[in-house]
Design a protein around this motif. Structure first.
Motif, PDB file in Angstrom:
ATOM      1  N   ALA A   9       0.549  -1.367   0.156  1.00 18.24           N
ATOM      2  CA  ALA A   9       0.182  -0.333   0.496  1.00 18.24           C
ATOM      3  C   ALA A   9       0.548   1.651   0.073  1.00 18.24           C
ATOM      4  N   VAL A  10       1.106   2.137  -1.062  1.00 12.46           N
ATOM      5  CA  VAL A  10       1.205   3.343  -1.009  1.00 12.46           C
ATOM      6  C   VAL A  10       0.920   4.296   0.083  1.00 12.46           C
ATOM      7  N   VAL A  11       0.841   4.849   0.642  1.00 10.61           N
ATOM      8  CA  VAL A  11       0.230   6.020   1.805  1.00 10.61           C
ATOM      9  C   VAL A  11       0.650   7.640   1.492  1.00 10.61           C
ATOM     10  N   HIS A  36      -3.640   2.442  -3.325  1.00  7.26           N
ATOM     11  CA  HIS A  36      -2.998   3.783  -3.117  1.00  7.26           C
ATOM     12  C   HIS A  36      -3.977   4.021  -2.282  1.00  7.26           C
ATOM     13  N   VAL A  37      -3.142   4.254  -0.448  1.00  8.03           N
ATOM     14  CA  VAL A  37      -4.225   5.071  -0.294  1.00  8.03           C
ATOM     15  C   VAL A  37      -3.947   6.179  -0.079  1.00  8.03           C
ATOM     16  N   VAL A  38      -5.194   7.324   0.057  1.00  4.47           N
ATOM     17  CA  VAL A  38      -5.090   8.564  -0.409  1.00  4.47           C
ATOM     18  C   VAL A  38      -5.854   9.512   1.195  1.00  4.47           C
ATOM     19  N   THR A  54      -7.143   2.377  -4.862  1.00  5.20           N
ATOM     20  CA  THR A  54      -7.420   3.153  -4.597  1.00  5.20           C
ATOM     21  C   THR A  54      -8.262   3.257  -3.590  1.00  5.20           C
ATOM     22  N   ARG A  55      -8.189   3.961  -2.336  1.00  8.10           N
ATOM     23  CA  ARG A  55      -9.148   3.382  -1.212  1.00  8.10           C
ATOM     24  C   ARG A  55      -8.946   5.144  -0.705  1.00  8.10           C
TER      25      ARG A  55
END
Length: 266
Positions: A9-11, A36-38, A54-55
């Protein structure tokens, strides 16, 4: 190549910076599979179908940007989604071709460490989305090991949060960022000191910082920097961001005398 079974997960935490976010998402979509956690601070971020799965979540921001709280919330969402590796990437940073896989390989060797890759600061007007390696010129203030090399770093104050990675277990052990910090400055150094994880530089995990004026030059941020520096000093007994504070002292924006433990808005 990504490690079998790994879930990355990329935050990214954000307010505004729509162009930076859109460019980052396009580059992420072209790389290895990630979620991708935005995290929007005070407002829901604008995302579209151009990025990876995406989240999106939002944290309240009634005052200064809650960078520490937003990163913690993003990590919590990533872990709830089953991520085994958390990659934190500031919204103004683009991932190099080897960033995700470089962090994965490093995490396999050092699952207990705080992993940091080199960062190149792109000049104004340079906005690449492909062949980023042609622009590689790591910031000289941090080590840049050879590709694939891991270099232990005893100076935890060199940690920077614009690009780093931790395994899920290391994040849980480290306890996250101190949410007493609000606005810019100090929260990343505090995290490096408080998390208890070894700091390790990861060769080849390059990120590329998209140009914008530095936050410390914004008069609206000076009180935040001073407040966070004081909080850090209360917690650790020394002044962080000393270079920033000396620059601001030279302009008259703050009064900073570390010998007398004096710091106040000028």
């Amino acid at each position: 190549m990504s490690a079998p079974g790994a879930r990355v997960a990329v935050v990214t935490v954000v307010r505004g910076r729509a162009g930076h976010l859109a460019r980052q998402r396009r580059v992420l979509a072209a790389g290895p599979p990630v979620t991708h956690v935005v995290v929007g601070m005070g407002a829901e971020p604008a995302t579209d179908g151009a990025g990876p799965p995406t989240r999106v979540l939002t944290v309240p921001a009634p005052g200064p940007l809650p960078l520490a709280a937003a990163r913690n919330a993003g990590a919590g969402a990533a872990l709830a989604g089953g991520a085994t590796l958390l990659v934190f990437l500031d919204v103004d940073c683009l991932p190099g071709d080897g960033l995700v896989d470089g962090y994965l390989r490093a995490a396999a060797r050092r699952p207990d460490a705080l992993l940091c890759g080199p960062v190149t600061y792109l000049p104004a007007g340079v906005l690449p989305e492909r062949d980023l390696h042609h622009h590689t010129d790591p910031h000289p203030a941090r080590p840049a090991p050879a590709d694939g090399a891991l270099v232990a770093e005893p100076r935890r104050e060199l940690f920077w949060s614009l690009s780093f990675a931790v395994t899920a277990d290391a994040w849980r052990a480290g306890g996250g960022f101190c949410e007493d910090y609000a606005g810019y400055g100090g929260e990343d150094t505090d995290f490096a000191l408080s998390c208890g994880l070894d700091l390790v530089w990861v060769g080849g995990a390059h990120a590329y910082h998209q140009h914008h004026p530095p936050a410390r030059t914004d008069p609206a941020r000076i009180a935040e920097i001073v407040g966070n520096a004081r909080l850090f000093h209360d917690r650790w007994g020394w002044w962080p961001m000393a270079g920033w504070l000396r620059e601001l002292h030279a302009t008259g924006a703050v009064e900073f005398d570390p010998r007398r433990d004096v710091l106040r808005v000028g």
